[in-house]
Scaffold this active site. Structure first.
Site, PDB file in Angstrom:
ATOM      1  N   GLU A  24       0.687  -1.016  -0.034  1.00 27.70           N
ATOM      2  CA  GLU A  24       0.026   0.082   0.150  1.00 27.70           C
ATOM      3  C   GLU A  24       0.889   1.316  -0.072  1.00 27.70           C
ATOM      4  OE1 GLU A  24      -1.658   1.689   3.201  1.00 27.70           O
ATOM      5  OE2 GLU A  24      -1.407   0.086   4.707  1.00 27.70           O
ATOM      6  N   LYS A 158      -3.749  -2.263  15.765  1.00 28.51           N
ATOM      7  CA  LYS A 158      -3.282  -1.528  16.676  1.00 28.51           C
ATOM      8  C   LYS A 158      -4.092  -1.217  18.123  1.00 28.51           C
ATOM      9  CE  LYS A 158       0.130   1.612  15.043  1.00 28.51           C
ATOM     10  NZ  LYS A 158       0.267   2.231  13.509  1.00 28.51           N
TER      11      LYS A 158
HETATM   12  N1  PSU Z   1      -2.717   1.314  10.543  1.00 33.94           N
HETATM   13  C1  PSU Z   1      -1.834   1.562  10.895  1.00 33.94           C
HETATM   14  N2  PSU Z   1      -0.887   2.095   9.817  1.00 33.94           N
HETATM   15  C2  PSU Z   1      -1.359   2.745   8.768  1.00 33.94           C
HETATM   16  C3  PSU Z   1      -2.800   2.636   8.380  1.00 33.94           C
HETATM   17  C4  PSU Z   1      -3.526   1.942   9.632  1.00 33.94           C
HETATM   18  O1  PSU Z   1      -1.134   0.894  11.904  1.00 33.94           O
HETATM   19  O2  PSU Z   1      -0.737   3.133   7.846  1.00 33.94           O
HETATM   20  C5  PSU Z   1      -3.516   3.088   7.197  1.00 33.94           C
HETATM   21  C6  PSU Z   1      -3.470   1.752   6.381  1.00 33.94           C
HETATM   22  O3  PSU Z   1      -3.590   2.312   4.960  1.00 33.94           O
HETATM   23  C7  PSU Z   1      -5.048   1.592   6.459  1.00 33.94           C
HETATM   24  C8  PSU Z   1      -5.878   2.770   6.780  1.00 33.94           C
HETATM   25  O4  PSU Z   1      -5.742   0.947   5.589  1.00 33.94           O
HETATM   26  O5  PSU Z   1      -4.899   3.551   7.550  1.00 33.94           O
HETATM   27  C9  PSU Z   1      -6.788   2.917   7.654  1.00 33.94           C
HETATM   28  O6  PSU Z   1      -7.586   4.069   7.495  1.00 33.94           O
HETATM   29  P1  PSU Z   1      -9.189   4.376   8.253  1.00 33.94           P
HETATM   30  O7  PSU Z   1      -9.130   3.762   9.641  1.00 33.94           O
HETATM   31  O8  PSU Z   1      -9.191   5.675   8.188  1.00 33.94           O
HETATM   32  O9  PSU Z   1      -9.922   3.258   7.398  1.00 33.94           O
END
Ligand code: PSU
Ligand code: MN
Length: 304
Positions: A24, A158
């Site tokens: 990603e 996390k």
């Molecule tokens: N969690 C992490 N590192 C990240 C992300 C999430 O520990 O970089 C990023 C990833 O790209 C994930 C996105 O798909 O955040 C999720 O965002 P949201 O919670 O807004 O869906």
């Protein structure tokens, strides 16, 4: 109609039938600061090559979906300001309007499906946020895992998330959650959590066979592989709990919502740990990249 451009390396690998691993780009633009973001992205790509597969970092640039970035593209993405963070909801709009954006887990899974790539390595997935019972903040990553046929290797979820609720939603969505080599669901910065993983597998080959079996029986969607952080890189949860609580309180006080929430929390945790959280993050992403490469190679055997 959709403009897809493959890097030379990915193009050659596809033609030769080599193992490919998607990566990603939101982790580059919104997950880590410059210049470590670019260094880590290049290092993770190299880890995949060293493990016998070919990396394909995904991003949308000026309306073109790039599958595999050249070194200078990675550099410019890593330094760019105000890059959009693309998920399922805005991926097509960005492509259609000539926009530029980094792909989250959800958007990377869609891109991987378009490119015929079935294995993807990242750090952490999005999930159910704390307080979701009032905010309804649930990442589209979870629903994407139920729809796109990609096996995603992450280090669990996390502690910025409500991990128990995240597992509940994955179960509801019918997503296999497989801990690699242990019984407990890993908690990103710690290898162990007090939650049991629904499934456990001990070899990349079993994971590849399970992926192929879902295809064979016509089940849409992918698998989440929860790969524990290497022991030497762990950070104790007692150290991080107050940091996460502070970051969350600041997000609430400042009224951060929607797709701003996760980047805000990641950035504050980085600052409040004086960069220690980043070191752990790097170690676990590299570890996930190596496992994903092994799974991608085994998948060629399983599908052969
Ligand atoms: N969690 C992490 N590192 C990240 C992300 C999430 O520990 O970089 C990023 C990833 O790209 C994930 C996105 O798909 O955040 C999720 O965002 P949201 O919670 O807004 O869906
Ligand atoms: Mn969200």
């Amino acid at each position: 109609m959709i403009d897809i451009r493959y890097s030379a390396e990915v193009q050659a690998a596809k033609a030769a039938g080599h193992a490919l691993v998607a990566l990603e780009s939101t982790i580059i633009t919104h997950g880590m600061p410059y210049p470590q973001n670019v260094e880590v992205a290049a290092q993770v790509e190299q880890d995949i090559r060293d493990a016998g597969a070919v990396p394909a970092t995904m991003a949308v640039m000026n309306g073109t979906l790039h599958v595999g970035l050249e070194a200078e593209q990675l550099q410019s993405l890593g330094q760019a300001k105000g890059v959009a963070k693309l998920s399922r909801a805005d991926f097509a709009a960005c492509l259609a309007t000539g926009g530029t954006g980094a792909t989250t887990v959800a958007a990377t899974m869609i891109a991987a499906r378009l490119a015929g790539i079935e294995v993807f390595a990242t750090g952490g997935i999005g999930g159910v946020h704390k307080g979701a019972e009032t905010t309804f903040d649930i990442s589209a990553d979870l629903m994407e895992l139920a729809q796109s046929p990609v096996t995603v290797v992450a280090a669990g979820a996390k502690a910025i998330l409500d991990v128990a609720k995240t597992l509940e939603v994955l179960e509801t969505q019918g997503v296999p959650v497989i801990a690699f080599g242990q019984d407990s669901f890993p908690a990103f910065w710690s290898a162990q959590s007090d939650l049991a993983a629904p499934l456990r597998m001990d070899s990349p080959s079993d994971i590849a066979k399970a992926h192929a079996m879902r295809q064979a029986i016509g089940l849409p969607g992918g698998q989440l592989i929860a790969n524990p952080i290497p022991a030497e890189a762990e950070i104790a949860s007692e150290v991080l709990a107050p940091v996460i609580a502070q970051a969350q309180a600041e997000a609430d006080a400042q009224g951060v919502t929607g797709k701003g929430v996760t980047p805000f929390l990641l950035q504050r945790i980085f600052e409040l740990t004086n960069g220690k959280s980043l070191e752990a993050n790097i170690a676990l992403v590299r570890n996930n990249a190596r496992l994903a490469a092994q799974i991608a190679r085994e998948l060629i055997v399983a599908q052969g």
